[in-house]
Design an enzyme around this catalytic site. Sequence first.
Site, PDB file in Angstrom:
ATOM      1  N   PRO A   2       0.760  -0.811  -0.091  1.00 30.42           N
ATOM      2  CA  PRO A   2       0.137   0.173  -0.479  1.00 30.42           C
ATOM      3  C   PRO A   2       0.588   1.711  -0.295  1.00 30.42           C
ATOM      4  CG  PRO A   2      -0.916  -1.388   1.869  1.00 30.42           C
ATOM      5  CD  PRO A   2       0.372  -1.952   0.783  1.00 30.42           C
ATOM      6  N   GLU A   3       2.333   1.409   0.568  1.00 28.50           N
ATOM      7  CA  GLU A   3       2.282   2.751   0.913  1.00 28.50           C
ATOM      8  C   GLU A   3       2.951   3.370  -0.520  1.00 28.50           C
ATOM      9  OE1 GLU A   3       3.498   4.455   4.821  1.00 28.50           O
ATOM     10  OE2 GLU A   3       3.179   2.458   5.312  1.00 28.50           O
TER      11      GLU A   3
END
Length: 288
Positions: A2-3
């Site tokens: 996710p990041e």
Amino acid sequence: MPELPEVEVVRRGLAKWAAGRTVARATVLHPRAVRRHPAGPDDFTHRLTGATLAAPHRRGKYLWIPLAQDTAMVAHLGMSGQFLIRPEGAPAEKHLRVRFVFDDTEGTDLRFVDQRTFGGLSLHETVPGDPEQLPQPLAHIARDPIDPAFDDDAFHAALRRKKTTIKRALLDQSLISGVGNIYADEALWRTKLHYDRPTASLTRPRTAELLTHIREVMGDALAAGGTSFDSMYVNVNGESGYFDRSLDAYGREDEPCRRCGTPIRRRAWMNRSSYFCPRCQPAPRPSS
DNA sequence: CTTTTAACCTGCCTGC
DNA sequence: TGCAGGCAGGTTAAAA
């Protein structure tokens, strides 16, 4: 994955393995994966048929792939989304949500796999005249810290005028995009800032330091292929990054701070966790 | 208007 | 073994 660093790893994989290819057929196996597509799953698959995937772009944690002059496919990985390039004949993954088969003879397809279904794909009009063909729904997402057009001064000014705390601000995608729970904790640790520090109390040099550390930790993570704790976060070839071994704060509860040896602490924070060194990152004086 | 909370999902791990 | 509860890298609608 996710990041920002993990999403960038995925973007690079798509650029190498999917860009330039033309979709022969798209299949939606779980309607929730395209819930952000306003016209529904059938419209989604219909409009992708025959579309050629242009080079992928990224802003923060969002990806998009321009399809035609004024349309782009937006992708968000959510908490568990993956793009995988797989042999066409490979069996369906348990959480396969959308599959793209191409009209070429490369023998691979593109799959969107997402266990928790927080991620998704959708088609949107692009902002007229935008050089990157930015999709309309992403117009409110702030530029990310490794975007050359990110405005450090404007970011500092925004922090000063907000009535919030620094970690909340770092996770606010309309102020700065791409930072999530891991890299927020890592950058705060590197800057020796406590997550509950009021943003209005930050000086310009402190904000500058913080931005420098965000950029450094994300650069380091990208060089390591991203952060993976398990097979949930992988590149398009299914491989995990190894930045988890370099984390200084996140996930290190009770382990010694690499700077001062004090055990790292974990605090429940906004339905998740914050990891910090109680000595290097002392809590701010309680206000009011 | 701004800020905070709760909810959206599935699966895994821990403790009883 | 089973079961309840907590936890996980995301956003966002609704409430305060």
